[in-house]
Scaffold this motif. Sequence first.
Motif, PDB file in Angstrom:
ATOM      1  N   UNK A 194       0.804  -1.229   0.000  1.00  0.00           N
ATOM      2  CA  UNK A 194       0.000   0.000   0.000  1.00  0.00           C
ATOM      3  C   UNK A 194       0.827   1.264   0.000  1.00  0.00           C
ATOM      4  N   UNK A 195       0.540   2.120   0.933  1.00  0.00           N
ATOM      5  CA  UNK A 195       1.170   3.445   0.939  1.00  0.00           C
ATOM      6  C   UNK A 195       2.653   3.390   1.283  1.00  0.00           C
ATOM      7  N   UNK A 196       3.110   2.301   1.879  1.00  0.00           N
ATOM      8  CA  UNK A 196       4.530   2.178   2.213  1.00  0.00           C
ATOM      9  C   UNK A 196       5.328   1.470   1.123  1.00  0.00           C
ATOM     10  N   UNK A 197       4.726   1.330  -0.069  1.00  0.00           N
ATOM     11  CA  UNK A 197       5.405   0.606  -1.139  1.00  0.00           C
ATOM     12  C   UNK A 197       6.691   1.300  -1.559  1.00  0.00           C
ATOM     13  N   UNK A 198       6.733   2.632  -1.518  1.00  0.00           N
ATOM     14  CA  UNK A 198       7.945   3.340  -1.954  1.00  0.00           C
ATOM     15  C   UNK A 198       9.117   3.091  -1.023  1.00  0.00           C
ATOM     16  N   UNK A 199       8.828   2.819   0.253  1.00  0.00           N
ATOM     17  CA  UNK A 199       9.907   2.574   1.204  1.00  0.00           C
ATOM     18  C   UNK A 199      10.352   1.111   1.220  1.00  0.00           C
ATOM     19  N   UNK A 200       9.704   0.263   0.447  1.00  0.00           N
ATOM     20  CA  UNK A 200       9.988  -1.172   0.495  1.00  0.00           C
ATOM     21  C   UNK A 200      11.442  -1.513   0.207  1.00  0.00           C
ATOM     22  N   UNK A 201      12.088  -0.959  -0.856  1.00  0.00           N
ATOM     23  CA  UNK A 201      13.478  -1.354  -1.145  1.00  0.00           C
ATOM     24  C   UNK A 201      14.477  -1.022  -0.056  1.00  0.00           C
ATOM     25  N   UNK A 202      14.141  -0.139   0.875  1.00  0.00           N
ATOM     26  CA  UNK A 202      15.097   0.230   1.920  1.00  0.00           C
ATOM     27  C   UNK A 202      14.821  -0.476   3.244  1.00  0.00           C
ATOM     28  N   UNK A 203      13.830  -1.354   3.303  1.00  0.00           N
ATOM     29  CA  UNK A 203      13.445  -2.000   4.554  1.00  0.00           C
ATOM     30  C   UNK A 203      14.006  -3.415   4.621  1.00  0.00           C
ATOM     31  N   UNK A 204      14.148  -3.906   5.849  1.00  0.00           N
ATOM     32  CA  UNK A 204      14.475  -5.313   6.032  1.00  0.00           C
ATOM     33  C   UNK A 204      13.173  -6.108   6.012  1.00  0.00           C
ATOM     34  N   UNK A 205      13.293  -7.408   5.754  1.00  0.00           N
ATOM     35  CA  UNK A 205      12.078  -8.218   5.669  1.00  0.00           C
ATOM     36  C   UNK A 205      11.362  -8.280   7.010  1.00  0.00           C
ATOM     37  N   UNK A 206      12.112  -8.265   8.105  1.00  0.00           N
ATOM     38  CA  UNK A 206      11.468  -8.354   9.426  1.00  0.00           C
ATOM     39  C   UNK A 206      10.548  -7.170   9.681  1.00  0.00           C
ATOM     40  N   UNK A 207      10.877  -5.987   9.149  1.00  0.00           N
ATOM     41  CA  UNK A 207      10.048  -4.807   9.371  1.00  0.00           C
ATOM     42  C   UNK A 207       8.703  -4.905   8.675  1.00  0.00           C
ATOM     43  N   UNK A 208       8.579  -5.785   7.707  1.00  0.00           N
ATOM     44  CA  UNK A 208       7.329  -5.912   6.963  1.00  0.00           C
ATOM     45  C   UNK A 208       6.261  -6.608   7.796  1.00  0.00           C
ATOM     46  N   UNK A 209       6.662  -7.443   8.774  1.00  0.00           N
ATOM     47  CA  UNK A 209       5.712  -8.259   9.523  1.00  0.00           C
ATOM     48  C   UNK A 209       5.575  -7.757  10.958  1.00  0.00           C
ATOM     49  N   UNK A 210       4.530  -8.244  11.591  1.00  0.00           N
ATOM     50  CA  UNK A 210       4.277  -7.889  12.987  1.00  0.00           C
ATOM     51  C   UNK A 210       5.390  -8.458  13.875  1.00  0.00           C
ATOM     52  N   UNK A 211       5.682  -7.806  15.003  1.00  0.00           N
ATOM     53  CA  UNK A 211       6.794  -8.259  15.866  1.00  0.00           C
ATOM     54  C   UNK A 211       6.676  -9.719  16.300  1.00  0.00           C
ATOM     55  N   UNK A 212       5.463 -10.190  16.536  1.00  0.00           N
ATOM     56  CA  UNK A 212       5.305 -11.564  16.996  1.00  0.00           C
ATOM     57  C   UNK A 212       5.632 -12.614  15.949  1.00  0.00           C
ATOM     58  N   UNK A 213       5.654 -12.232  14.671  1.00  0.00           N
ATOM     59  CA  UNK A 213       5.919 -13.181  13.588  1.00  0.00           C
ATOM     60  C   UNK A 213       7.333 -13.072  13.035  1.00  0.00           C
ATOM     61  N   UNK A 214       8.097 -12.104  13.490  1.00  0.00           N
ATOM     62  CA  UNK A 214       9.413 -11.874  12.894  1.00  0.00           C
ATOM     63  C   UNK A 214      10.384 -13.026  13.165  1.00  0.00           C
ATOM     64  N   UNK A 215      10.319 -13.602  14.357  1.00  0.00           N
ATOM     65  CA  UNK A 215      11.232 -14.701  14.670  1.00  0.00           C
ATOM     66  C   UNK A 215      10.990 -15.896  13.756  1.00  0.00           C
ATOM     67  N   UNK A 216       9.715 -16.205  13.489  1.00  0.00           N
ATOM     68  CA  UNK A 216       9.406 -17.332  12.607  1.00  0.00           C
ATOM     69  C   UNK A 216       9.917 -17.084  11.194  1.00  0.00           C
ATOM     70  N   UNK A 217       9.804 -15.826  10.704  1.00  0.00           N
ATOM     71  CA  UNK A 217      10.283 -15.501   9.364  1.00  0.00           C
ATOM     72  C   UNK A 217      11.806 -15.590   9.302  1.00  0.00           C
ATOM     73  N   UNK A 218      12.490 -15.075  10.333  1.00  0.00           N
ATOM     74  CA  UNK A 218      13.953 -15.154  10.354  1.00  0.00           C
ATOM     75  C   UNK A 218      14.428 -16.605  10.453  1.00  0.00           C
ATOM     76  N   UNK A 219      13.700 -17.431  11.217  1.00  0.00           N
ATOM     77  CA  UNK A 219      14.040 -18.858  11.288  1.00  0.00           C
ATOM     78  C   UNK A 219      13.868 -19.528   9.930  1.00  0.00           C
ATOM     79  N   UNK A 220      12.820 -19.145   9.214  1.00  0.00           N
ATOM     80  CA  UNK A 220      12.602 -19.673   7.862  1.00  0.00           C
ATOM     81  C   UNK A 220      13.786 -19.354   6.958  1.00  0.00           C
ATOM     82  N   UNK A 221      14.241 -18.106   6.960  1.00  0.00           N
ATOM     83  CA  UNK A 221      15.364 -17.713   6.108  1.00  0.00           C
ATOM     84  C   UNK A 221      16.648 -18.426   6.533  1.00  0.00           C
ATOM     85  N   UNK A 222      16.860 -18.572   7.834  1.00  0.00           N
ATOM     86  CA  UNK A 222      18.071 -19.262   8.307  1.00  0.00           C
ATOM     87  C   UNK A 222      18.075 -20.722   7.877  1.00  0.00           C
TER      88      UNK A 222
END
Length: 475
Positions: A194-222
Motif C-alpha cells: 500500500x502506501x509504504x510501497x515506496x519505502x519497500x526497497x530500503x526496509x528489512x524483511x522483518x520490518x514488513x511483519x508484525x513483531x510476533x511473527x518476525x522470529x518465525x520468518x527469520x528462522x525460515x530464512x536461516x
Amino acid sequence: MKSFATPRISLGPLDADAAAGLIAAAADVSLVLDQAGIIRDLAFSHEDLAREFDGPDSWLGRAWSETVAKDSRAKVEAMLARDPLKDPARDTARWRHINQLTTRGASIPLLCSVAPLGQAGRHVVFGRDLRPLSQLQQRMVEVQQSMERDYSRLRQAETRYRLLFQMAMDPVLILDADQQRIMEANPAAQRLFGRNARRTPSRTLAEVFEPGDRLAVQTLLANVRSAGRADDVTAHLAESGEAVVVSASTFRQEAGLLFLVRLSAPAQGGAALPDSQAKMLKVVQVAPDGFVVTDASAQVLTANAAFLDMAQLTQEDQARGEPLDRWIGRQGVELEVLLTNLRNRGAVRLYATTLHGALGGQVEVEISAVSVMNGGQACFGFQIRDIGARSRPAARAADGATRSVEQLTELIGRVPLKDLVREATDAIERLCIEAALELTGDNRASAAEMLGLSRQSLYVKLRRYGLGDLDEQQG
C-alpha cells in the motif's frame, strides 16, 4: 624519415655482402628491384617462409606488380612511383598492406615498405609477414563475436525473467541474504504494501511483519540458507495485519547469495484439509501400527489408537504432553540415541527397541521415524510396529532348547549382560556336544571322554538341551 646522422662514421665502410645481410635481417621478405620495378634478387629471413612461397625464385626477372594480387597492384605502382628524396611529405605513408601470391595462387599478407638503393634507381622492398597478426586478429574477432552472442542470450534471458517477475500474480521480493534487506519488489508486492510501497526497497524483511511473527520468518530464512529448504510459515503484515504464507528459496548472483521470497494468501477454509489428506489421516488413526507425533523435545503431540493400545492407555489425553521415553526404551537411553540420529539424518528406519506399557506390559517394537518442519519448528513422527510375534526368540521350551547366535545378537541392549553371557555359554556348550556326538557317531561314552565329562554329566546336559533319545540309550 629520420636517417642516421653520421652513417659513414657509425657504420663504417660496408661491402655488398654486409649490406645484403643487413637487408635480409631487416625483414621477413626482402626484394631488390631495378629502376623498372623488376625483381633482380630476393631473400627470406628463414627457410620455412621460403618454402611457404613455394619456389619464389620464379619471381626473378618479373615485375613486382605481377607477383602480387590484383587488389595490391595499384599500391605497388604507387609505392614505386614515390620518391622519398623528392617528396619527403609522403614518406610517413610508406608502409602498405600487400597480398603477395605464391606459385600456387595462395595469398600471403605482407606489410611492405620501399627504400631507394644507391644512385642507379634501384629499390629495396622490406616485407613483414602479417599472418601471425592476422590470426590473432581473427581469434579476437571470433572471441568478440562469441561474447556478443553470450551477452545477447543473457540479455534475452534477463528480459524474460524480469517480465515473469513483473507479471507474477503473487507478491515476490528479492532480499540481500546478509542483511535481509529488500532489494526489489514486484508490482504485486508493492500493491500489498500500500502506501509504504515506496519505502519497500530500503526496509528489512522483518520490518514488513508484525513483531510476533518476525522470529518465525527469520528462522525460515536461516533454515533455507543452511539446508536449502524449509516449510512455509504464516505471518501477518505490519501495516494491514493481513495474514500471508511466506516461502523462500536462494540463488546466487555476482558471487553473492540472494533470497527469493514469495508471499501468498493462506488457503481458504482455515485448517480444512483436502479430501485426500483427510482420508490419509483417518487411515493413520485406525492403522494397526502405532503412530506418534512429538515436538522437538520428544513431547507427545498426538498418537493413534494402535499406540495407545500398545502403551496400555485408554485415552489420547493420557499420552499428550508426556515424554515419549516414558514408554520407549530402557531408562531413556535408547530414545536419546534414536533422537540423535533423527536430528542428524532427518530419518531413521527399522530401529528395534522395547515399548513398556503403563500397566507393566512389554512389547518388542520396530520404529521408523522422520523429522519435518512445521511453522518453522521441528517435529518428529514415529511409526511403531509390534514385532514380537516374528522377532522375539521362542522361550526356552521344556526340552531345553537354547537361542541361536542371531537371536543372541538381537538381545544386545535389551537384556542385562549377565543374562547374555549365560545364554551365550549355553549355546556354545550345546554346539560342542553336538559336534562331539557327530564325530563319535553318536557314541555317548566316546563323546563324554572327548569333552572331558563323565557319562552321567553328559546325560544331564543332553537332557537339558534335548539332544538324542536318552530313554533308548539308558534302556
